[in-house]
Design a protein around this motif. Structure first.
Motif, PDB file in Angstrom:
ATOM      1  N   TYR A 571       0.857  -1.183   0.000  1.00 35.72           N
ATOM      2  CA  TYR A 571       0.000   0.000   0.000  1.00 35.72           C
ATOM      3  C   TYR A 571       0.895   1.236   0.000  1.00 35.72           C
ATOM      4  N   PRO A 572       1.261   1.735  -1.192  1.00 34.02           N
ATOM      5  CA  PRO A 572       2.296   2.773  -1.288  1.00 34.02           C
ATOM      6  C   PRO A 572       1.917   4.088  -0.631  1.00 34.02           C
ATOM      7  N   ILE A 573       0.636   4.320  -0.285  1.00 32.32           N
ATOM      8  CA  ILE A 573       0.291   5.563   0.402  1.00 32.32           C
ATOM      9  C   ILE A 573       0.996   5.626   1.762  1.00 32.32           C
ATOM     10  N   ARG A 574       1.232   4.442   2.366  1.00 34.24           N
ATOM     11  CA  ARG A 574       1.988   4.392   3.625  1.00 34.24           C
ATOM     12  C   ARG A 574       3.406   4.913   3.402  1.00 34.24           C
ATOM     13  N   MET A 575       3.957   4.520   2.257  1.00 37.10           N
ATOM     14  CA  MET A 575       5.313   4.946   1.895  1.00 37.10           C
ATOM     15  C   MET A 575       5.349   6.473   1.717  1.00 37.10           C
ATOM     16  N   ALA A 576       4.334   6.980   1.000  1.00 37.68           N
ATOM     17  CA  ALA A 576       4.258   8.430   0.773  1.00 37.68           C
ATOM     18  C   ALA A 576       4.181   9.154   2.116  1.00 37.68           C
ATOM     19  N   ALA A 577       3.380   8.597   3.041  1.00 38.41           N
ATOM     20  CA  ALA A 577       3.252   9.206   4.369  1.00 38.41           C
ATOM     21  C   ALA A 577       4.600   9.203   5.074  1.00 38.41           C
ATOM     22  N   GLY A 578       5.306   8.071   5.006  1.00 39.28           N
ATOM     23  CA  GLY A 578       6.613   7.947   5.644  1.00 39.28           C
ATOM     24  C   GLY A 578       7.593   8.980   5.107  1.00 39.28           C
ATOM     25  N   ILE A 579       7.637   9.124   3.804  1.00 37.28           N
ATOM     26  CA  ILE A 579       8.595  10.061   3.192  1.00 37.28           C
ATOM     27  C   ILE A 579       8.236  11.501   3.563  1.00 37.28           C
ATOM     28  N   LEU A 580       6.951  11.835   3.440  1.00 31.35           N
ATOM     29  CA  LEU A 580       6.536  13.217   3.701  1.00 31.35           C
ATOM     30  C   LEU A 580       6.674  13.597   5.170  1.00 31.35           C
ATOM     31  N   SER A 581       6.683  12.586   6.049  1.00 31.84           N
ATOM     32  CA  SER A 581       6.823  12.891   7.481  1.00 31.84           C
ATOM     33  C   SER A 581       8.149  13.589   7.761  1.00 31.84           C
ATOM     34  N   LYS A 582       9.093  13.468   6.821  1.00 33.05           N
ATOM     35  CA  LYS A 582      10.382  14.125   7.022  1.00 33.05           C
ATOM     36  C   LYS A 582      10.325  15.616   6.689  1.00 33.05           C
ATOM     37  N   GLN A 583       9.211  16.036   6.060  1.00 34.84           N
ATOM     38  CA  GLN A 583       9.086  17.439   5.652  1.00 34.84           C
ATOM     39  C   GLN A 583       7.890  18.133   6.307  1.00 34.84           C
ATOM     40  N   LEU A 584       6.874  17.368   6.689  1.00 34.54           N
ATOM     41  CA  LEU A 584       5.642  17.964   7.196  1.00 34.54           C
ATOM     42  C   LEU A 584       5.502  17.723   8.702  1.00 34.54           C
ATOM     43  N   SER A 585       4.734  18.594   9.333  1.00 31.83           N
ATOM     44  CA  SER A 585       4.421  18.352  10.741  1.00 31.83           C
ATOM     45  C   SER A 585       3.344  17.274  10.815  1.00 31.83           C
ATOM     46  N   GLU A 586       3.132  16.728  12.008  1.00 26.89           N
ATOM     47  CA  GLU A 586       2.145  15.672  12.193  1.00 26.89           C
ATOM     48  C   GLU A 586       0.768  16.132  11.694  1.00 26.89           C
ATOM     49  N   ASN A 587       0.428  17.394  12.017  1.00 27.82           N
ATOM     50  CA  ASN A 587      -0.861  17.941  11.603  1.00 27.82           C
ATOM     51  C   ASN A 587      -1.003  18.068  10.091  1.00 27.82           C
ATOM     52  N   GLU A 588       0.051  18.629   9.491  1.00 30.84           N
ATOM     53  CA  GLU A 588       0.042  18.797   8.032  1.00 30.84           C
ATOM     54  C   GLU A 588      -0.108  17.442   7.324  1.00 30.84           C
ATOM     55  N   LEU A 589       0.596  16.442   7.854  1.00 31.72           N
ATOM     56  CA  LEU A 589       0.545  15.113   7.246  1.00 31.72           C
ATOM     57  C   LEU A 589      -0.864  14.522   7.384  1.00 31.72           C
ATOM     58  N   GLN A 590      -1.436  14.650   8.600  1.00 32.16           N
ATOM     59  CA  GLN A 590      -2.813  14.201   8.839  1.00 32.16           C
ATOM     60  C   GLN A 590      -3.752  14.769   7.772  1.00 32.16           C
ATOM     61  N   ASN A 591      -3.665  16.079   7.598  1.00 35.14           N
ATOM     62  CA  ASN A 591      -4.560  16.766   6.659  1.00 35.14           C
ATOM     63  C   ASN A 591      -4.372  16.285   5.228  1.00 35.14           C
ATOM     64  N   LEU A 592      -3.123  16.110   4.843  1.00 34.04           N
ATOM     65  CA  LEU A 592      -2.843  15.659   3.480  1.00 34.04           C
ATOM     66  C   LEU A 592      -3.414  14.252   3.244  1.00 34.04           C
ATOM     67  N   LEU A 593      -3.211  13.368   4.237  1.00 36.36           N
ATOM     68  CA  LEU A 593      -3.627  11.969   4.060  1.00 36.36           C
ATOM     69  C   LEU A 593      -5.147  11.838   3.964  1.00 36.36           C
ATOM     70  N   LEU A 594      -5.868  12.816   4.541  1.00 39.29           N
ATOM     71  CA  LEU A 594      -7.340  12.781   4.461  1.00 39.29           C
ATOM     72  C   LEU A 594      -7.817  12.660   3.015  1.00 39.29           C
ATOM     73  N   SER A 595      -7.114  13.355   2.109  1.00 35.48           N
ATOM     74  CA  SER A 595      -7.577  13.299   0.710  1.00 35.48           C
ATOM     75  C   SER A 595      -7.151  11.996   0.022  1.00 35.48           C
ATOM     76  N   TYR A 596      -6.421  11.125   0.743  1.00 32.49           N
ATOM     77  CA  TYR A 596      -6.044   9.814   0.168  1.00 32.49           C
ATOM     78  C   TYR A 596      -6.660   8.668   0.970  1.00 32.49           C
ATOM     79  N   LYS A 597      -7.768   8.975   1.665  1.00 33.01           N
ATOM     80  CA  LYS A 597      -8.381   7.982   2.546  1.00 33.01           C
ATOM     81  C   LYS A 597      -8.654   6.651   1.828  1.00 33.01           C
TER      82      LYS A 597
END
Ligand SMILES: [Zn+2]
Ligand SMILES: [Zn+2]
Ligand SMILES: [Zn+2]
Length: 784
Positions: A571-597
């Motif tokens: 499930y590559p969305i997990r990978m995308a989340a992992g990579i972006l966690s290095k650039q985004l705050s926890e909140n920003e990442l939460q919000n972004l992932l909402l559109s990939y539910k």
């Protein structure tokens, strides 16, 4: 004194190379008789050939010249040892003598791979006057199965599975007539004496019919799925012009997305649905008959379920009478012809295996009664950046060896057992490496048994004594089945076992393919999905400063979290989340992932778990894999959110990006240096992808530009290492090496900096080439 030239002489010639199984003895017979020579030609037990000829000097000289100049197209001389002897006058004619199993030519010889039906036989197959009209097992001394039916050397009928079919009088006459093109054609046969086809229901009940192939073609036309036994194993076939049979096959075969290979009658038929360049045309028509990955025509007139989400389709032309006849009766532009195996098991080769593995997948069975000794899947090739690239090197190529000039010329024998996916093994003796046929994913004991049988068979026909193996090589990964098997193999024989790091093995394979010398040092770019690193983390975007026996990891892609480990591969969305966690705050990442539910199988609940995993570092290993980054871009652009086969998200990204402009959107390439090691920030690229998404840039352009940015970042890493070390050779290996756009970008970048660029042309850049690298390293390490 007799005049010069009339004096009688005798010559003994030992031939090694490819001199059995390609019509060599009939050829020698013809050129000898034409010159009035007497003597004999015979097959030897090491796949070599011995010739003894007597006659006047001029005729013998002319014979020796013809031996070179007129040799059959598939003959290849590794060595011709010519010894002149005093004339004995012991022969009254020239004959093909009985083979001598115990005699040796001394050189290195090997039997040819399976050879596609030749033009002469094809004409005869469709000639109503011929006694082999529409006979599926038609062959001659220049064509037909070889590797798949041979049990032992020399290549004589009694050492092949054709010994089950004694020749009839007519066939015997042709076989013994020096003027016939079936003179000494070992697998020759006819409808009277040879194998035959039968059609069965899925329950194994025989269907009474005079023409089983024609009947099968009719059933395919009606949309049924049929198992078809061929040369190296069994295919599963169905029609391509309708969706339903393809969808049904996907369901039964449990292959929701993986592309199916097709077989077409001829080039004209292929051209109705795919584009063919001239080098692809040559590959399609070659006697090796691989599956060639072609660009789909747009619009694609066949079912869209054949290769969903890809811009390419794998196609082959018929390579035996069975396929020729089937396609002749079929009205389809192509048939699906995919390997017939149950998930996790090797392709069925016996009728019993076919019934037990495939009765839930197919509706009918079209089988024959000739045994297959060596299972051999179709080879798959693709032109990448204008050069031949092997996705799978198997039927039509195996058992051809690679000659390694840089190794010592001795009899040392080693085996490399490969990694876990796309496994081959490689036998290496002296200066010759024999990569095996495609084995598959070795993650169970049945697949280990396949390796054992194949090692036994391949050693027999390459004259390698497996009891003489002096060392074995495997991957570094401790729990691969192949690693554990190598361990057991080495313990039983009390021989050394060398564990070669995955990406080092990729680079070694490439060095050896290009015959680099033993002390050469190179900069290797090893890019793929996964390989076990020396620090036990997951590697896959590595720049190695390497020799055959050692390496330093000089640069790599940024290490990023894989929340849930292996699950983020599927499930590559997990990978995308992992990579972006290095650039985004926890909140920003939460919000972004909402559109990939929707990309999370468990929706919001899973998003919460993933966030927790990332920030608490629970079950979240780190990886520097290139494949995982491409997967993550793929899912962010909504191209592919689930991996159902190896490489799927990245392959679909490549197809998608091929429609975009790679120079449209600029990307910042950030490279840092920590403790002397260069690191390319892939999270920075990912962040820019997100920014471009927010500003509504064209998705295809984002895909093409991001893919190019990854390639440029890798090039910069390699160039930095090259510049630090003064090395001018840059090598690229690993599964990402199938990506045309990435390879092209890296090559251009390397060459424009005045350095030399190398890639695979004879072996797979993917994991099918690993065992070869392991074997080469094992051999050199064992001699240190
Ligand atoms: Zn032929
Ligand atoms: Zn016959
Ligand atoms: Zn690999």
């Amino acid at each position: 004194m007799p005049s010069l030239g009339s004096e009688k002489h005798r010559v003994v010639v030992l031939c090694s190379g490819v001199v059995q199984g390609i019509g060599f003895r009939p050829f020698v017979y013809r050129i000898a008789v034409k010159r009035g020579l007497t003597g004999y030609v015979l097959n030897l037990g090491d796949a070599g050939v011995k010739i003894v000829a007597e006659g006047d000097k001029q005729s013998i000289d002319s014979f020796l010249k013809a031996l070179h100049d007129e040799k059959p197209p598939l003959a290849y001389y590794e060595n011709l040892e010519v010894k002149w002897e005093p004339h004995k006058g012991e022969f009254s004619s020239f004959v093909v003598a009985k083979s001598n199993k115990n005699a040796r030519s001394g050189g290195v010889s090997y039997i040819p791979p399976d050879i596609a039906l030749c033009d002469d036989c094809r004409r005869e197959l469709f000639n109503p006057q011929s006694r082999r009209y529409m006979y599926p097992f038609i062959v001659c001394s220049a064509c037909g199965p070889r590797y798949t039916i041979i049990e032992d050397l020399p290549y004589d009928r009694e050492n092949t599975t054709m010994r089950d079919f004694p020749m009839c009088e007519d066939c015997e006459k042709e076989y013994t007539n020096p003027l016939d093109r079936r003179y000494h054609a070992e697998p020759t046969c006819c409808p009277k004496c040879g194998p035959s086809m039968s059609l069965y229901t899925r329950d194994g009940e025989l269907i009474e019919t005079l023409n089983p192939i024609k009947e099968a073609a009719k059933l395919l036309e009606e949309g049924y799925i049929i198992a078809i036994k061929g040369i190296g194993g069994t295919h599963v076939a169905t029609k391509t012009t309708e969706d339903d049979p393809v969808i049904l096959l996907r369901k039964r075969r449990r292959r929701p997305q993986r592309p199916f290979a097709l077989m077409s009658r001829n080039l004209d038929a292929v051209q109705t649905f795919a584009e063919i360049t001239s080098s692809e045309r040559d590959l399609l028509l070659s006697y090796r008959r691989p599956i060639v990955v072609l660009k789909k025509k747009n619009p694609f007139p066949l079912s869209k379920y054949l290769a969903p989400g890809l811009h390419t389709i794998g196609v082959m032309l018929p390579y035996s009478g069975i396929h020729e006849i089937l396609l002749y009766y079929s009205k389809e532009p192509a048939l699906v012809m995919t390997s017939g195996n149950y998930p996790g098991q090797p392709m069925a080769i016996s009728n019993k295996e076919a019934f037990s593995q495939l009765s839930k997948i197919v509706d009918y069975f079209l089988l024959h009664n000739r045994r297959i000794i060596n299972r051999n899947d179709d080879s798959v090739v693709r032109i990448v950046d204008n050069k031949l690239s092997f996705l799978r090197r198997s039927r039509g190529y195996v058992p051809e060896p690679l000659k390694l000039k840089f190794l010592k010329d001795n009899k040392e024998t080693v085996i490399g057992f490969g990694p876990e996916e796309n496994v081959t093994f490689t036998l290496l003796r002296g200066r010759y490496a024999y990569p095996s046929q495609h084995i598959g994913d070795v993650d169970n004991l049945e697949m280990i048994e396949f390796i054992q049988t194949a090692v036994r068979n391949l050693s027999r026909i390459t004259n390698i004594d497996p009891t003489h193996v002096t060392a074995v090589g495997s991957d570094l990964h401790p729990s691969f089945f192949t690693t554990r098997y190598a361990e057991e193999f080495s313990k039983q024989r009390n021989i050394p076992h060398y564990k070669i790091q995955h990406h080092h093995a990729h680079i070694i394979a490439l060095m050896a393919e290009h015959n680099f010398s033993v002390d050469e040092e190179v900069v290797g770019i090893a890019i793929d999905g996964y390989g076990y690193g020396v620090d036990k983390t997951a590697w896959g975007g590595e720049i190695l400063l390497a020799t055959y026996t050692s390496f330093e990891r000089k640069a790599h892609l940024e290490q990023v979290p894989m929340p849930g480990g292996d699950r983020s591969t599927y499930y590559p969305i997990r990978m995308a989340a992992g990579i972006l966690s290095k650039q985004l705050s926890e909140n920003e990442l939460q919000n972004l992932l909402l559109s990939y539910k929707d990309a999370f199988p468990f929706g919001q609940r899973e998003i919460d778990i993933v966030i927790k995993q990332i920030y608490s570092k629970f079950n979240t290993p780190m990886t520097s894999s290139t494949g995982r980054v491409l997967d993550a871009i793929s899912v962010l652009l909504n191209v592919c959110n689930k991996r159902t086969y190896e490489g799927e998200p990245a392959m679909k990204l490549e197809a998608f990006a091929a429609q975009g402009n790679p120079n449209k959107l600029p990307f910042d390439i950030k490279i840092s240096k920590n403790n002397g090691i260069y690191v390319f920030s892939t999270s920075e690229i990912m962040l820019q992808v997100v920014e471009y998404l927010k500003s509504n840039k064209r998705l295809k352009d984002i895909a093409a530009s991001a893919q190019k940015a990854i390639a440029l970042g890798l090039s910069e890493l390699a160039l930095a290492v090259a510049s630090d070390t003064g090395i001018d050779k840059i090598l690229l290996s690993g599964g990402v090496g199938y990506n045309d756009a990435i390879v092209k970008t890296i090559r251009e970048k390397v060459e424009s900096n005045g350095l030399k660029f190398y890639r695979h042309e004879k072996l797979p850049t993917g994991d099918g080439g690993i065992s070869f690298g392991q074997a080469v390293a094992t051999r050199i390490l064992n001699e240190l």
